[in-house]
Write an enzyme that holds these catalytic residues in place. Sequence first.
Site, PDB file in Angstrom:
ATOM      1  N   SER A 452       0.856  -1.187   0.000  1.00 43.43           N
ATOM      2  CA  SER A 452       0.000   0.000   0.000  1.00 43.43           C
ATOM      3  C   SER A 452       0.891   1.235   0.000  1.00 43.43           C
ATOM      4  CB  SER A 452      -0.882   0.010   1.252  1.00 43.43           C
ATOM      5  OG  SER A 452      -1.666  -1.152   1.314  1.00 43.43           O
ATOM      6  N   CYS A 645      -7.191  -0.934   7.243  1.00 43.29           N
ATOM      7  CA  CYS A 645      -6.038  -1.515   6.549  1.00 43.29           C
ATOM      8  C   CYS A 645      -5.216  -2.324   7.537  1.00 43.29           C
ATOM      9  CB  CYS A 645      -5.167  -0.428   5.916  1.00 43.29           C
ATOM     10  SG  CYS A 645      -3.770  -1.106   4.970  1.00 43.29           S
ATOM     11  N   ASP A 690      -8.422  -2.455   2.920  1.00 43.11           N
ATOM     12  CA  ASP A 690      -7.204  -2.820   2.181  1.00 43.11           C
ATOM     13  C   ASP A 690      -6.458  -3.759   3.128  1.00 43.11           C
ATOM     14  OD1 ASP A 690      -4.908  -3.009   0.729  1.00 43.11           O
ATOM     15  OD2 ASP A 690      -4.351  -0.901   0.840  1.00 43.11           O
ATOM     16  N   TRP A 692      -4.870  -7.865   4.306  1.00 44.63           N
ATOM     17  CA  TRP A 692      -4.111  -9.034   3.851  1.00 44.63           C
ATOM     18  C   TRP A 692      -4.126 -10.082   4.955  1.00 44.63           C
ATOM     19  CZ3 TRP A 692      -1.890  -4.155   4.564  1.00 44.63           C
ATOM     20  CH2 TRP A 692      -1.153  -3.983   5.742  1.00 44.63           C
TER      21      TRP A 692
END
Length: 693
Positions: A452, A645, A690, A692
């Site tokens: 990012s 995020c 965003d 992971w």
Amino acid sequence: MAQLDTLDVVVLAVILLGTVAYFTKGKLWGVTKDPYAASFANANGGAKAGKTRNIVEKMEESGKNCVIFYGSQTGTAEDYASRLAKEGKSRFGLETMVADLEEYDYDNLDTFPEDKVAMFVLATYGEGEPTDNAVDFYEFIIGEDPSFSNSNDPPLGNLTYVTFGLGNNTYEHYNSMVRNVDKALTKLGAHRVGDAGEGDDGAGTMEEDFLAWKDPMWAALAEKMGLEEREAVYEPIFGITERENLTKESHEVYLGEPNKMHLEGAARGPFNAHNPYIAPIAESKEIFNVKDRNCLHMEIDISGSNLTYQTGDHIAIWPTNPGQEVDDMLNILGLTDKRDSVISVKALEPTAKVPFPTPTTYDAIVRYHLEICAPVSRQFLGTLSAFAPNDSIKAEMVKLGSDKDYFHDKISKHHYNITRTLSVVGEGQKWTNIPFSAFIEGLNKLQPRYYSISSSSLVQPKKISVTAVVENQIIPGRTDPFKGVATNYLFALKQKQNGDPNPEPFGLTYEISGPRNKYDGIHVPVHVRHSNFKLPSDPSKPIILIGPGTGVAPMRGFVQERVKQAESGENVGKTILFFGCRKRNEDFLYESEWEEHKKVLGDKFELVTAFSREGAKKVYVQHRLKERAKEVNELLEQKAYIYVCGDAANMAREVNTVLSQIIAEQRGIPEAKGEEVIKNMRAANQYQEDVWS
């Protein structure tokens, strides 16, 4: 004016033709053919010039009866498609081909012959989105009324198909790509064989999910198509020829360059997933203040390229494999002395593609093109068992390839890569019988890693900030740490830039200067991937940012942008940032910057911190959210946007739950209704992630 005689006209014509020829050489004529130029056509969504975009025609031309389409972002779906193609051919005698979805049209799927089969291996990317190469296909197939070439009813009544999806259960839209495509194909009259398979990266079971799905699928397909199983024998897809007339110094030999323009030192845009920009690193520094962990801040200069980015986008870093891993692999294969030998790799069947440019060297392939550090797959060990140094090692390989629990206990729980596995199983013996083509076919292509972007394009349009923790993870039962390929590569670049002549992060060395010293002066290959993680177009809207650890990266860009907007006289809404880390004096990222931003934004900016290791109880951002429930709800009632995020498996899930609870409690409604409010916010892009795993 004097009349021109015939000779004058001829002379003038010759001069004119000569002039035109001189200035158009290399543009309109005399163009050297680039055997790898297909990459650029693919990058722009087009198939090779002169190649058909009609899949039925292509299959007829090449004598194929099974096509495996893939939609892949990181290469895993493409790898599974290749594995299905190999297995279909070797076990069942199918004539298979692998196809990139963006290289074909779909309006002729209604002409697909009944005696052939189409397989779809589809990854879901981000928040339920198709991968970049599958966008057009997805929009076409799930459209209200897709337009096919004939007027069949139902349109796809002739199509026999198979589906497998790659997803992550920590995301809300788990495997939505394959589910939606399967639903659309069925609605259009197509006939699925076997179950619609789903692999789960979030649970760490992707590989085993794939293996468990494929065997019953093959059995169902064999019955449907009247296929007979035979003993699977390795048949190479690629042929390898040693080029004794060339050396690694020969100008036409690729030493890691991704395409011909880079080989010739004339790289130009568009820069993308097939063609990286070799970007200077303008600045790099350590931003943790603790001995055993590292976090890098880097400024990557894109001013010399046509690359652009928007705040919230991702930057792709193209890594190189560490030198020790390259040496170890070449050694165990008995190729150390031949590492610089020049070879050509050629596809042995018409629909296969060599995944890198050749001629090249064994060293360049292993260093720049193969994912040699990734955990090895169980299926690949079964393939390699035929080439074991002796019968007892062969028996062990067969057992590892066929016994899921045994493989987990001996190999996968230790995260062993292919080299480590061959070394452990072979007890140090060399594996000189394995055809090198098996590794080109069986290992993934080395993929770019995405980060990012931690800067605002409004503030610094020609520099991209990266914030990355260096991965160096202790795994129980393993003697050495598991090291991230890309972050340790970046760490080596940072060490070199800051005065270390021979950087060795955690004992690793990298070919920092790149092929033929083309990355010298601290450069890194990059491209930009655009993201949907974006600030509201109206800067007066309030925003709630939740970004613990390096999840703060895009939030830094968002706050920078709001500061710039405020300085330009725009009315900026309230910005509240929830940031968490272990300890204030160890890993509090960008602490001084938040103080400076507060001076500009005043009451419009607030930083809420959670230091998990400073008190008797661990405190995380989700706890801080709960403490601020009243204010959070008030901001949401003012149509605030939420941005999350970081870690998908725990943090993002818990934040989602806490926000649902806050809405329910503050508004006096059932929790199920609170969850519905959050779901509607997601659908309206008012709640963005965003994340992971």
